[in-house]
Design an enzyme around this catalytic site. Structure first.
Site, PDB file in Angstrom:
ATOM      1  N   HIS A 186      49.904  45.642  18.244  1.00  0.00           N
ATOM      2  CA  HIS A 186      49.335  46.302  19.557  1.00  0.00           C
ATOM      3  C   HIS A 186      49.244  45.466  20.616  1.00  0.00           C
ATOM      4  CE1 HIS A 186      49.475  49.698  16.576  1.00  0.00           C
ATOM      5  NE2 HIS A 186      49.478  50.248  17.562  1.00  0.00           N
ATOM      6  N   TYR A 200      46.172  56.141  27.289  1.00  0.00           N
ATOM      7  CA  TYR A 200      46.035  55.998  25.895  1.00  0.00           C
ATOM      8  C   TYR A 200      45.258  54.669  25.569  1.00  0.00           C
ATOM      9  CZ  TYR A 200      48.232  56.543  21.216  1.00  0.00           C
ATOM     10  OH  TYR A 200      48.326  56.657  19.751  1.00  0.00           O
ATOM     11  N   TYR A 251      47.753  44.445  12.819  1.00  0.00           N
ATOM     12  CA  TYR A 251      47.534  45.799  13.458  1.00  0.00           C
ATOM     13  C   TYR A 251      47.384  45.159  15.102  1.00  0.00           C
ATOM     14  CZ  TYR A 251      46.893  50.468  15.052  1.00  0.00           C
ATOM     15  OH  TYR A 251      46.867  51.711  15.470  1.00  0.00           O
ATOM     16  N   TRP A 264      58.623  51.929  14.711  1.00  0.00           N
ATOM     17  CA  TRP A 264      57.308  51.552  14.793  1.00  0.00           C
ATOM     18  C   TRP A 264      56.383  52.359  13.958  1.00  0.00           C
ATOM     19  CZ3 TRP A 264      54.962  47.883  17.858  1.00  0.00           C
ATOM     20  CH2 TRP A 264      53.591  48.201  18.081  1.00  0.00           C
ATOM     21  N   TRP A 265      56.412  53.484  13.482  1.00  0.00           N
ATOM     22  CA  TRP A 265      55.393  54.504  12.595  1.00  0.00           C
ATOM     23  C   TRP A 265      55.471  54.004  11.334  1.00  0.00           C
ATOM     24  CZ3 TRP A 265      56.559  59.809  15.213  1.00  0.00           C
ATOM     25  CH2 TRP A 265      55.724  60.080  16.168  1.00  0.00           C
TER      26      TRP A 265
END
Length: 122
Positions: free
Chosen positions: A29, A48, A25, A87-88
């Site tokens: 990112h 964000y 993860y 991506w999700w």
């Protein structure tokens, strides 16, 4: 995410991160796909951040500002983007939703748990 078309506001969300996916993860990112960053900006989202806590188990906390006037429309446009869907699918597989009956970021009652802002100081 709850249906609302309010204008600008700050949003906080959380989701569990599978322990075996922490490094993966972080890696994805560190190099977010340009199409994802562009869509986020085009959906009136800014400032964000995603934070990781390890207590009591791996939890992600996201904070962002929505600066548009039609949240539902902007989020629907984001969800319709095929690259965002890809991506999700990748990131949802690394997470466990705290939301009852959640099926993924694109469909269902929402994937990330929603938080109520109880204090803010600019």
């Amino acid at each position: 995410m709850a249906s609302t078309n309010q204008g600008p506001r700050r949003i906080g969300q959380w989701v569990y991160l599978k322990p075996e996916c922490i490094e993966e993860y972080k890696k994805c990112h560190a190099v977010v796909w340009p199409e994802i960053l562009e869509q986020i900006k085009d959906s009136n989202v800014c400032d964000y951040s995603i934070y990781l806590s390890m207590i009591p188990r791996p939890i992600l906390f996201a904070s962002f500002k929505y600066v548009g006037n039609s949240f539902d429309e902007d989020m629907a446009r984001m969800a319709a983007n095929p690259k965002v869907q890809e991506w999700w699918r990748m990131t949802d597989g690394m997470q466990e939703s705290p939301v009852e009956n959640a099926v993924g970021s694109r469909d269902g009652p929402g994937w990330w748990g929603q938080m109520e802002e109880v204090f803010y100081m600019e």
